[in-house]
Write a protein that holds these residues in place. Structure first.
Motif, PDB file in Angstrom:
ATOM      1  N   VAL A   6     -11.796  -0.506  -0.128  1.00  0.00           N
ATOM      2  CA  VAL A   6     -11.325  -1.012   0.953  1.00  0.00           C
ATOM      3  C   VAL A   6     -12.280  -2.390   1.341  1.00  0.00           C
ATOM      4  CG1 VAL A   6     -11.040  -0.716   3.179  1.00  0.00           C
ATOM      5  CG2 VAL A   6     -11.053   1.135   2.137  1.00  0.00           C
ATOM      6  N   LYS A  86      -8.373  -2.038  -3.371  1.00  0.00           N
ATOM      7  CA  LYS A  86      -6.791  -1.916  -3.164  1.00  0.00           C
ATOM      8  C   LYS A  86      -6.452  -1.950  -2.036  1.00  0.00           C
ATOM      9  CE  LYS A  86      -4.142   2.335  -5.020  1.00  0.00           C
ATOM     10  NZ  LYS A  86      -4.147   3.166  -5.301  1.00  0.00           N
ATOM     11  N   TYR A  87      -6.925  -2.073  -0.979  1.00  0.00           N
ATOM     12  CA  TYR A  87      -6.772  -2.203   0.306  1.00  0.00           C
ATOM     13  C   TYR A  87      -7.344  -2.781   1.289  1.00  0.00           C
ATOM     14  CZ  TYR A  87      -4.542   2.480  -0.678  1.00  0.00           C
ATOM     15  OH  TYR A  87      -4.464   4.038  -1.286  1.00  0.00           O
ATOM     16  N   MET A 109      -2.958   6.081   3.612  1.00  0.00           N
ATOM     17  CA  MET A 109      -2.589   5.347   2.012  1.00  0.00           C
ATOM     18  C   MET A 109      -3.000   6.213   0.725  1.00  0.00           C
ATOM     19  SD  MET A 109      -2.025   2.520   3.631  1.00  0.00           S
ATOM     20  CE  MET A 109      -1.852   0.595   2.375  1.00  0.00           C
ATOM     21  N   SER A 113       1.623   6.487  -0.949  1.00  0.00           N
ATOM     22  CA  SER A 113       1.488   5.212  -1.153  1.00  0.00           C
ATOM     23  C   SER A 113       1.838   5.510  -2.820  1.00  0.00           C
ATOM     24  CB  SER A 113       0.669   4.834  -0.724  1.00  0.00           C
ATOM     25  OG  SER A 113      -0.623   5.024  -1.707  1.00  0.00           O
ATOM     26  N   LEU A 167      -4.939  -1.501   7.614  1.00  0.00           N
ATOM     27  CA  LEU A 167      -4.940  -0.822   6.124  1.00  0.00           C
ATOM     28  C   LEU A 167      -3.798  -1.095   5.461  1.00  0.00           C
ATOM     29  CD1 LEU A 167      -6.830   1.740   4.577  1.00  0.00           C
ATOM     30  CD2 LEU A 167      -7.601   0.172   4.656  1.00  0.00           C
ATOM     31  N   LEU A 169      -1.465  -2.564   2.027  1.00  0.00           N
ATOM     32  CA  LEU A 169      -2.313  -2.604   0.462  1.00  0.00           C
ATOM     33  C   LEU A 169      -2.281  -3.449   0.463  1.00  0.00           C
ATOM     34  CD1 LEU A 169      -1.835  -0.010  -1.996  1.00  0.00           C
ATOM     35  CD2 LEU A 169       0.107  -1.649  -2.546  1.00  0.00           C
TER      36      LEU A 169
END
Length: 304
Positions: A6, A86-87, A109, A113, A167, A169
């Motif tokens: 993150v 990634k987030y 997520m 996802s 968050l 993507l």
């Protein structure tokens, strides 16, 4: 060096009053695999010293300072461009992440996802004295598989864009045009995300935001020229050719045509955006013109 899962982008300008509270709320999260990218927009108060203190104390905090104030929108975009996770989530000096916020969003997520591109919690808005405000925003979440339906839900319901403290993507966010240098561009960015995938709301209050009348958007809300200049100093003194309402309609259409969607989805979203938008703002437009007409009639009667 391994990238964190993150990235938290923290654009800030003269935030010394609440900055420590905001930073502490992030660093105290039970989820630990994150970085904080602080981008100081040439602050003139103690913001720089506070940020440097946190960067020295915790290696997850990366501190950058702009030589000049580049504006709110470019600074928001810059923290994302510097991110590695990634987030991605935006943060602000007047926002607090409540306990469990990051872990709850990461779980949402990871479990869903794709196609979830944004998972966000409920946000409690408080006033300058810390008292709750009665402005519970409606959900913009949509599980519909059709991009134009998800986009329409965002445009119908969006008000305070506190969803951006959830968050994203990052790969989906990179496909958007990010924040534009025009008022309410964050509405358009949220609609872009909805066209790219599902938006999911966590029904718990995990973010708290303090609304200060003399800071941020609220300080310039009633002055369109000042609002545009606050977003991007390059807009200072420029004449705004379109009303905010019309600019948004245009940008919803442009966004749909620019995104990597199937041709039929591009077309339906390009039509849906302006249509739903004008359905939302049309009652307000009617009230404005009625008020102007009443004022004009009053002047006519007064001069006769």
């Amino acid at each position: 060096m391994k990238a964190p899962l993150v990235s938290i982008g923290f654009p800030v300008y003269n935030g010394e009053k609440l900055l420590r509270q905001a930073m502490d709320s992030v660093l105290a999260q039970d989820f630990k695999d994150f970085e904080v990218i602080v981008c100081d927009n040439a602050s003139t108060d103690l913001t720089a010293a506070i940020c440097q203190e946190y960067a020295q104390r915790d290696t997850r905090v990366r501190y950058f300072k702009n030589e000049t104030n580049i504006g709110a929108s470019p600074n928001h975009n810059r923290v994302f461009e510097l991110s590695r996770g990634k987030y991605f989530a935006w943060m602000a000096h007047d926002v607090e992440q409540l306990p469990g916020m990051l872990s709850r969003c990461v779980h949402e997520m990871n479990e869903n996802s794709p196609p979830v591109v944004l998972a966000y919690p409920r946000c409690l808005q408080i006033d300058e004295n810390g008292l709750p405000l009665d402005d519970r925003a409606p959900t913009i979440a949509s599980h519909d598989p059709r991009p134009h339906r998800r986009m329409g839900e965002v445009i119908r319901q969006i008000s305070y864009v506190t969803q951006h403290y959830g968050l994203f993507l990052a790969d989906a966010l990179r496909k958007t045009r990010l924040n534009g240098s025009y008022p309410s561009s964050d509405y358009v960015l949220t609609a872009e995300m909805a066209m790219l995938g599902e938006l999911r709301e966590i029904p718990e209050v995990l973010v708290r935001r303090r609304n200060e009348s003399q800071h941020g958007t609220r300080a310039v809300l009633n002055d369109k020229q000042a609002w545009a200049a606050w977003l991007d100093p390059k807009m200072k003194g420029r004449r705004l050719l379109l009303r905010i309402e019309d600019r948004l309609a245009l940008e919803y259409m442009r966004a749909a045509l620019a995104l990597p969607l199937r041709p039929m989805d591009k077309l339906t979203c390009a039509v849906t955006g302006p249509l739903v938008h004008y359905r939302r703002v049309f009652p307000n437009t009617i009230r404005i013109w009625r008020s102007k007409l009443g004022h004009f009639k009053h002047r006519l009667v007064g001069s006769s």
